[in-house]
Scaffold this active site. Structure first.
Site, PDB file in Angstrom:
ATOM      1  N   ASN A   1     -10.394   0.900   1.920  1.00 33.74           N
ATOM      2  CA  ASN A   1      -8.949   0.892   1.705  1.00 33.74           C
ATOM      3  C   ASN A   1      -8.701   0.643   0.215  1.00 33.74           C
ATOM      4  O   ASN A   1      -8.823  -0.478  -0.260  1.00 33.74           O
ATOM      5  CB  ASN A   1      -8.307  -0.197   2.561  1.00 33.74           C
ATOM      6  CG  ASN A   1      -6.801  -0.249   2.417  1.00 33.74           C
ATOM      7  OD1 ASN A   1      -6.214   0.408   1.550  1.00 33.74           O
ATOM      8  ND2 ASN A   1      -6.142  -1.036   3.257  1.00 33.74           N
TER       9      ASN A   1
ATOM     10  N   HIS B   1     -14.356   5.476   5.268  1.00 29.93           N
ATOM     11  CA  HIS B   1     -15.790   5.255   5.314  1.00 29.93           C
ATOM     12  C   HIS B   1     -16.410   5.279   3.919  1.00 29.93           C
ATOM     13  O   HIS B   1     -17.237   4.423   3.580  1.00 29.93           O
ATOM     14  CB  HIS B   1     -16.453   6.322   6.188  1.00 29.93           C
ATOM     15  CG  HIS B   1     -17.925   6.125   6.376  1.00 29.93           C
ATOM     16  ND1 HIS B   1     -18.857   6.566   5.463  1.00 29.93           N
ATOM     17  CD2 HIS B   1     -18.626   5.525   7.376  1.00 29.93           C
ATOM     18  CE1 HIS B   1     -20.072   6.247   5.890  1.00 29.93           C
ATOM     19  NE2 HIS B   1     -19.952   5.625   7.046  1.00 29.93           N
TER      20      HIS B   1
ATOM     21  N   CYS C   1       0.800  -1.228   0.000  1.00 29.34           N
ATOM     22  CA  CYS C   1       0.000   0.000   0.000  1.00 29.34           C
ATOM     23  C   CYS C   1       0.833   1.278   0.000  1.00 29.34           C
ATOM     24  O   CYS C   1       0.294   2.366  -0.214  1.00 29.34           O
ATOM     25  CB  CYS C   1      -0.934  -0.001   1.207  1.00 29.34           C
ATOM     26  SG  CYS C   1      -2.123  -1.361   1.202  1.00 29.34           S
TER      27      CYS C   1
ATOM     28  N   HIS D   1      12.503   1.377   5.075  1.00 35.65           N
ATOM     29  CA  HIS D   1      12.275  -0.048   4.812  1.00 35.65           C
ATOM     30  C   HIS D   1      12.923  -0.856   5.940  1.00 35.65           C
ATOM     31  O   HIS D   1      14.127  -0.811   6.124  1.00 35.65           O
ATOM     32  CB  HIS D   1      12.892  -0.426   3.464  1.00 35.65           C
ATOM     33  CG  HIS D   1      12.350  -1.690   2.869  1.00 35.65           C
ATOM     34  ND1 HIS D   1      12.230  -2.857   3.586  1.00 35.65           N
ATOM     35  CD2 HIS D   1      11.898  -1.971   1.623  1.00 35.65           C
ATOM     36  CE1 HIS D   1      11.726  -3.795   2.811  1.00 35.65           C
ATOM     37  NE2 HIS D   1      11.506  -3.285   1.615  1.00 35.65           N
TER      38      HIS D   1
ATOM     39  N   HIS E   1      -1.795  19.826   7.067  1.00 30.97           N
ATOM     40  CA  HIS E   1      -2.773  18.782   6.761  1.00 30.97           C
ATOM     41  C   HIS E   1      -2.082  17.419   6.727  1.00 30.97           C
ATOM     42  O   HIS E   1      -0.919  17.311   6.319  1.00 30.97           O
ATOM     43  CB  HIS E   1      -3.452  19.045   5.417  1.00 30.97           C
ATOM     44  CG  HIS E   1      -4.028  20.419   5.291  1.00 30.97           C
ATOM     45  ND1 HIS E   1      -5.200  20.801   5.914  1.00 30.97           N
ATOM     46  CD2 HIS E   1      -3.580  21.519   4.617  1.00 30.97           C
ATOM     47  CE1 HIS E   1      -5.450  22.066   5.633  1.00 30.97           C
ATOM     48  NE2 HIS E   1      -4.491  22.529   4.854  1.00 30.97           N
TER      49      HIS E   1
ATOM     50  N   HIS F   1      -2.571   6.949   5.391  1.00 32.12           N
ATOM     51  CA  HIS F   1      -3.119   5.840   4.606  1.00 32.12           C
ATOM     52  C   HIS F   1      -4.327   5.216   5.310  1.00 32.12           C
ATOM     53  O   HIS F   1      -4.246   4.816   6.470  1.00 32.12           O
ATOM     54  CB  HIS F   1      -2.037   4.785   4.383  1.00 32.12           C
ATOM     55  CG  HIS F   1      -2.554   3.483   3.863  1.00 32.12           C
ATOM     56  ND1 HIS F   1      -3.338   3.393   2.734  1.00 32.12           N
ATOM     57  CD2 HIS F   1      -2.421   2.215   4.327  1.00 32.12           C
ATOM     58  CE1 HIS F   1      -3.655   2.123   2.513  1.00 32.12           C
ATOM     59  NE2 HIS F   1      -3.118   1.390   3.472  1.00 32.12           N
TER      60      HIS F   1
END
Length: 505
Positions: free
Chosen positions: A423, A419, A222, A301, A386, A390
């Site tokens: 995802n 909502h 993702c 990573h 802001h 994810h």
């Protein structure tokens, strides 16, 4: 005086320390200059005449250094515009529809063995679905909505082509850019990677030029959307006067899990159909019409650690069915990886006041060790306006909200995106950015932080600076529903409710 006011005063003084010191210094120099006599000026001119070579060399080195800096510094990367795919209304999936799809998939499985069926599996899925933070207007692919569901390769390809082509057509229409002007193409899709590649599909569909620098990223989870942006940025620093096109998506048809392993069933409840296309440019002339300038990208990573590497893993279950297994270690791994990422990002974006506090806390912890258990968490709200976290699930958003000391309004875009769209993997951060724009909150000079988590394990960040008061793009995914948000999660009944909150926009 409250502790909050003390910290704000400290932040103001330290941030403006240079200006505060500059004023009395300037006054002192002006006072000295006003007392200079004609004889003093003659002596100064005489010094310059007798040291003409030194003065000339100093001036030449200054000019040469300035020119060298201007020529060699990386050119700015601009985000001209982006487009989030909005599926047609007939693909909308309520919670009950999603449950029906799960039931039909298991019923149509030719290798199904009733002896292995766990009757409580669907109840488990229903509970996860209701507590996930997803609403009744997310979207699912056409192939899975059929009876029996179509999990074929052709159905998977159709889903991905529909998402990518839909997002790109809207992007090209909004920007008026000819597809043949694109010099760099980066497409990322983690689990679905056909041959020819998805990047080749884009080249074929939009007839991109033959010398395009094309890349197809697979298996990177993702957080691959930020990786794609980082790769495009590096390429734009090398190849001048061109556009870079980034496409981020994930495939639901191909990756749906049909078994009984509960650690693999959870992903079925979270992932939904979606994708985004982003147009970047290094052309100086595009600054005026671009929305943002890329300030920083930071990639972390932790795959060298076995626990991190295995916490999100695609594998066979005990019946040979492929799924993505989510380990119980996921939350802990995510927290540690995020800390490493913000430790790198912090010095790049935080004001001097927070850097100083972080340094003092770091030294104190090293010296005192056991006496200080928790590290100092910098106040990123002093540097970032802001946040686009994810939308991986309620738990992910909750953890980052707590660890970063954010308020409910700071994570509103993430919760609303989860909502409304679920995802959508690597593209979720773009739906969140579109939400902030639709609410009219993005002002000139504002900084927005996109932070994404992915298998491997990875945490990647991108910081953008708004070049103007940003308005939502035409055909924004929030165009027809923004007035019904933000959402509130009713923790008592575990179901989400949408409430109109006037004045929050």
């Amino acid at each position: 005086m409250t502790s909050v006011n003390v910290k704000l005063l400290y932040h103001y003084v330290l941030t403006n320390l240079f200006n505060l010191c500059l004023f009395p210094l300037t006054a002192f120099l002006v006072g000295k200059a006003s007392r200079l006599t004609t004889n003093d000026l003659h002596q100064f001119y005489s010094y310059l005449q007798h040291n003409l070579i030194t003065v000339t060399l100093f001036f030449a080195f200054t000019v040469f250094g300035s020119i060298l800096y201007i020529v060699t510094r990386p050119k700015p990367v601009y985000l001209v515009d982006y487009s989030c795919y909005l599926p047609p209304p007939q693909l909308s999936c309520s919670v009950s529809k999603v449950m029906d799809i799960f039931y039909q998939i298991r019923k149509a499985d030719p290798s199904r063995d009733e002896a292995w069926d766990d009757p409580s599996s669907l109840d488990f899925l229903r509970k996860i679905q209701e507590r996930s933070g997803l609403g009744d207007e997310t979207y699912g692919p056409q192939g899975l909505r059929q009876v029996p569901p179509q999990k074929t390769f052709a159905a998977a390809r159709e889903e991905t082509e529909q998402v990518i082509i839909g997002a790109l057509e809207n992007l090209f229409e909004n920007t008026k850019v000819n597809p043949r002007e694109i010099g760099i193409l980066v497409v990322n899709s983690s689990l679905f990677n056909p041959t020819p590649s998805l990047s080749a599909m884009v080249v074929n569909t939009f007839k991109l030029r033959s010398n395009i620098r094309s890349f197809n990223l697979g298996g990177m989870g993702c957080s691959a959307g930020i990786i794609a942006i980082d790769l495009a940025k590096d390429l734009l620093h090398v190849h001048k006067n061109t556009y870079a096109l980034v496409v981020s998506t994930e495939n639901i048809t191909h990756s749906i899990y049909a078994g009984n392993n509960r650690s693999m069933m959870v992903s079925n409840c979270l992932f939904r159909m979606g994708g985004a296309a982003i147009l970047l440019s290094n052309k100086p002339g595009d600054r005026r019409r671009s929305k943002y300038k890329l300030a920083h990208t930071v990639r972390t990573h932790t795959g060298a650690d076995d626990q991190s590497f295995r916490c999100v893993r695609q594998e066979d279950d005990e019946r040979g069915k492929i799924g993505v297994c989510l380990s119980k270690d996921l939350t802990g791994v995510a927290g540690r990886t995020v800390k490493k990422n913000i430790a790198t990002l912090g010095p790049l974006v935080l004001p001097l006041s927070e850097k100083f506090l972080f340094l003092v806390a770091f030294i104190a912890k090293k010296l005192l060790k056991d006496k200080i258990k928790h590290s100092y968490v910098p106040d990123f709200k002093l540097a970032i306006n802001h946040f686009c976290i994810h939308a991986g699930g309620r738990a992910v958003i909750d953890v980052l909200e707590k660890n970063l000391g954010l308020s409910p309004v700071d994570v509103e875009a993430s919760r609303s995106t989860l909502h409304r769209f679920g995802n959508t993997s690597s593209s979720s951060i773009w739906y969140e950015l579109a939400y902030i724009e639709a609410k009219g909150r993005m002002k000139k000079g504002n900084k927005v932080w996109q932070i994404a988590l992915g298998s491997g394990f990875k945490c990647n960040s991108a910081v953008w600076v708004a070049l103007s008061n940003v308005k939502p793009s035409t055909k924004s995914p929030w165009e027809h529903c923004i007035d019904r948000y933000p959402v509130e999660i009713n923790s008592d009944s575990s179901k989400s409710e949408v409430r109109v909150q006037n004045g929050r926009s």
